[in-house]
Design a protein around this motif. Structure first.
Motif, PDB file in Angstrom:
ATOM      1  N   PHE A 234      -4.427  95.591   7.144  1.00 32.50           N
ATOM      2  CA  PHE A 234      -5.372  95.680   6.039  1.00 32.50           C
ATOM      3  C   PHE A 234      -4.982  94.748   4.888  1.00 32.50           C
ATOM      4  O   PHE A 234      -4.416  95.172   3.878  1.00 32.50           O
ATOM      5  N   GLN A 236      -6.457  92.590   1.990  1.00 33.46           N
ATOM      6  CA  GLN A 236      -7.705  92.491   1.235  1.00 33.46           C
ATOM      7  C   GLN A 236      -7.955  91.052   0.803  1.00 33.46           C
ATOM      8  O   GLN A 236      -7.061  90.387   0.261  1.00 33.46           O
ATOM      9  N   ARG A 284     -14.814  95.686  -2.013  1.00 31.35           N
ATOM     10  CA  ARG A 284     -14.418  94.300  -1.782  1.00 31.35           C
ATOM     11  C   ARG A 284     -14.524  93.859  -0.325  1.00 31.35           C
ATOM     12  O   ARG A 284     -14.863  92.716  -0.037  1.00 31.35           O
ATOM     13  N   ASP A 285     -14.202  94.754   0.604  1.00 30.36           N
ATOM     14  CA  ASP A 285     -14.252  94.346   2.009  1.00 30.36           C
ATOM     15  C   ASP A 285     -15.670  93.972   2.413  1.00 30.36           C
ATOM     16  O   ASP A 285     -15.893  93.004   3.139  1.00 30.36           O
ATOM     17  N   ARG A 289     -16.920  90.092   3.397  1.00 29.41           N
ATOM     18  CA  ARG A 289     -17.557  89.813   4.688  1.00 29.41           C
ATOM     19  C   ARG A 289     -18.970  89.269   4.504  1.00 29.41           C
ATOM     20  O   ARG A 289     -19.418  88.409   5.259  1.00 29.41           O
ATOM     21  N   CYS A 348      -2.752  95.988   1.548  1.00 32.68           N
ATOM     22  CA  CYS A 348      -2.914  97.439   1.440  1.00 32.68           C
ATOM     23  C   CYS A 348      -1.877  98.203   2.254  1.00 32.68           C
ATOM     24  O   CYS A 348      -1.670  99.397   2.034  1.00 32.68           O
ATOM     25  N   ASN A 379      -8.777  99.869   2.552  1.00 30.54           N
ATOM     26  CA  ASN A 379      -9.270  98.913   1.558  1.00 30.54           C
ATOM     27  C   ASN A 379      -8.994  99.462   0.164  1.00 30.54           C
ATOM     28  O   ASN A 379      -9.344 100.594  -0.144  1.00 30.54           O
ATOM     29  N   ILE A 448     -10.863  87.155   7.799  1.00 26.50           N
ATOM     30  CA  ILE A 448     -11.831  88.194   7.454  1.00 26.50           C
ATOM     31  C   ILE A 448     -12.486  88.785   8.694  1.00 26.50           C
ATOM     32  O   ILE A 448     -12.734  89.990   8.772  1.00 26.50           O
ATOM     33  N   LEU A 508     -10.877  96.662   5.788  1.00 19.75           N
ATOM     34  CA  LEU A 508     -10.525  95.241   5.760  1.00 19.75           C
ATOM     35  C   LEU A 508     -10.290  94.653   7.141  1.00 19.75           C
ATOM     36  O   LEU A 508     -10.167  93.430   7.281  1.00 19.75           O
TER      37      LEU A 508
END
Length: 532
Positions: A234, A236, A284-285, A289, A348, A379, A448, A508
């Motif tokens: 994970f 970020q 944010r994830d 994306r 993370c 995330n 990503i 993430l």
């Protein structure tokens, strides 16, 4: 040469300095930091620090936002602990001299960021981390029990198992070998309690918002010493870093979107509405994306963040540092959209710890981004990172004081660093080449969007690089560049191995081989330990 103290702290961000100031009343403290004390990820944090400060907000709401952002992989007990400890931790920062921004009524100005249901982000203009770092470093400088060693780079942890050259049933940490970068000498630092507060590992990727120091040193050292690491898959990616040929991944704070900025394609079309109900304030994830997909679908090099509708006076007052920096690159955010791309931002996962920051190795703690407390899950919720650092800095300090007061320490003889037959290197180009190849491989294959095929390809290449690094490491005197390269290769391996173990897409970690979230068969935590 040997330096001893009651507490050894490796790293000088919010977590490490908060810990230092709390334990310094009970013993001597040595702080080892790779550059100047201020050169930390904390110092570069723009947006703010999250906590429940308004009567309209609640612990339950903050906890729920954290769980949702973490794709329900966060440990609820840890989430509640951190959220409920937040107001006191913030007050302690204020007591140490942190000057958070207030509004015209004299109340703290609370802003909002992606994933938050309420305005709960305290900030110091748009340089919050710099202000916190300034206040804590000033307090540290005044304390007679604290000694700071700048330009000292940790090499490896010293454990009882390492000293005795065998496994021990209750392995404990005795300190660390540390490179004095200026004098090029490896020094033994002995301590009753050792604390990893080394920050993250963004430099393992080609594009990152992190400072150059973020090479995963603490995670790599802990793993080599036998501590468990968790959830390394994970990583970020911050959705909005400046896209400019002369900018070094300058971060555009999430607070800009929190104050109304809109993500748009090159033709001016807003696009976040089709990805999430919160649109530009989605976690944010999801935003990262979405941007990645828009760039690939339309063949664009970047997307654009538009806050021009807020007006020049507001923008210059609310985001003075971002505004001035962008102007240096020829971008006037009050008149034109900002070109942005995602970049590696925050780890993370990390060294697995309990609710006091204790690792599986006795007398070794890990706090801040280097640790995996269970707070962030899949995330991290925006502005929970500084909060975690402050809360666990204090919690770890309380437990460490208890450890030192209760235990009688009988240190086995620790041998000085063995240089063996090492010589000075005349092949620094090898270090740079391997550094570049690791970062490029991670960006292309472990970014990503992932697949098992890409991950396996990346792992094979990383393993080959690790063999080259091992030969180089033992043949030549260690340098900061070589130590960082070695650690980055370890971090790359850990991220890949954790990613291969997670057979689902969550937070993430998104893989085209397992695009769905699997709540039934998934691993709650992906844990790795070194086999000896």
């Amino acid at each position: 040469m040997k330096i001893t103290s009651d507490f050894l702290i490796i790293g000088s961000g919010i977590a490490g300095l908060s810990f230092a100031l709390r334990v310094a009343e009970q013993g001597t403290v040595a702080i080892v930091t790779k550059r100047e004390i201020y050169e930390t990820s904390t110092n570069y944090a723009q947006g703010g620090i999250a906590t429940v400060f308004s009567e309209d907000d609640s612990f339950e709401a903050h906890a729920e936002d954290t769980m949702v952002a973490g794709a329900f992989l966060s440990h609820r007990d840890i989430v509640d602990l951190v959220v409920e400890s937040g107001p006191k931790a913030i007050q302690d920062l204020i007591n140490f001299g942190t000057d958070f921004t207030k509004n015209s009524d004299g109340e703290y100005d609370l802003t909002r960021e992606g994933g938050h249901s309420h305005r709960r982000i305290l900030h110091a203009s748009d340089i919050t981390g710099r202000e916190i770092e300034r206040a804590l470093a000033a307090a540290v400088a005044k304390h007679p029990n604290i000694t700071v060693y700048e330009y000292y780079c940790a090499v490896d942890l010293i454990t009882e198992a390492k000293v005795k050259h065998r496994r021990v049933p209750d392995n404990r940490c005795l300190g660390a070998y540390v490179l004095d970068s200026k004098n090029k000498e490896v020094i033994t630092f002995g301590a009753q309690v050792t604390v990893l507060a080394t920050g993250g590992a963004g430099k393992v990727y080609l594009y990152t918002s992190n400072p150059d120091i973020a090479s995963g040193d603490g995670v790599a050292m802990a793993y080599r010493a036998g501590a468990a690491v968790a959830n390394m898959e994970f990583m970020q990616f911050h959705p909005t870093t400046l896209f400019h040929p002369h900018a070094k991944s300058f971060l555009i704070s999430e607070a800009v979107r929190g104050e109304g900025a809109i993500l748009k394609r090159a033709d001016g079309t807003a696009f976040m509405e089709k990805y999430h109900k919160l649109k530009d304030l989605a976690p944010r994830d999801i935003v990262a994306r979405a941007i990645d997909n828009e760039m690939k679908t339309n063949g664009d090099d970047c997307v654009f963040l538009d806050i021009t509708h807020k007006g020049a006076d507001y923008i210059q007052q609310r985001f003075p540092n971002i505004y001035e920096t962008l102007m240096k690159y020829g971008v006037d955010m009050s008149k034109e959209p900002i070109p942005v791309v995602p970049a590696a931002h925050y780890l993370c996962g990390g060294v697995k710890v309990d609710n006091h920051g204790q690792t599986e190795i006795r007398n070794l703690f890990a706090i801040g981004e280097v640790s995996c407390t269970g707070l962030h899950g899949a995330n991290r919720l925006a502005s929970n990172s500084l909060l975690e650092g402050a809360v666990f800095g204090e919690r770890a300090a309380d437990k460490a004081i208890e450890v030192v007061s209760k235990e009688t320490f009988d240190y086995p003889s620790v041998e000085p660093w063995d240089y063996g037959s090492a010589t000075n290197s005349d092949e620094e180009v090898v270090v740079k080449h391997n550094w570049d190849e690791i970062r490029m491989s991670m960006w292309n294959y472990v970014g990503i969007v992932r697949s098992d095929k890409r991950l396996i390809r990346a792992l094979r290449r990383i393993q080959m690089i690790q063999e080259e690094i091992a030969d180089y490491y033992w043949d030549f005197y260690v340098t900061t560049d070589l130590l960082e390269l070695r650690n980055l290769a370890t971090i790359a391996e850990l991220i890949i191995r954790c990613a291969l173990k997670r057979k689902e897409s969550r937070g993430l970690h998104y893989t085209i081989d397992y695009p769905q979230t699997d709540d039934i068969h998934c691993k709650h935590d992906t844990i790795l330990r070194k086999t000896f």
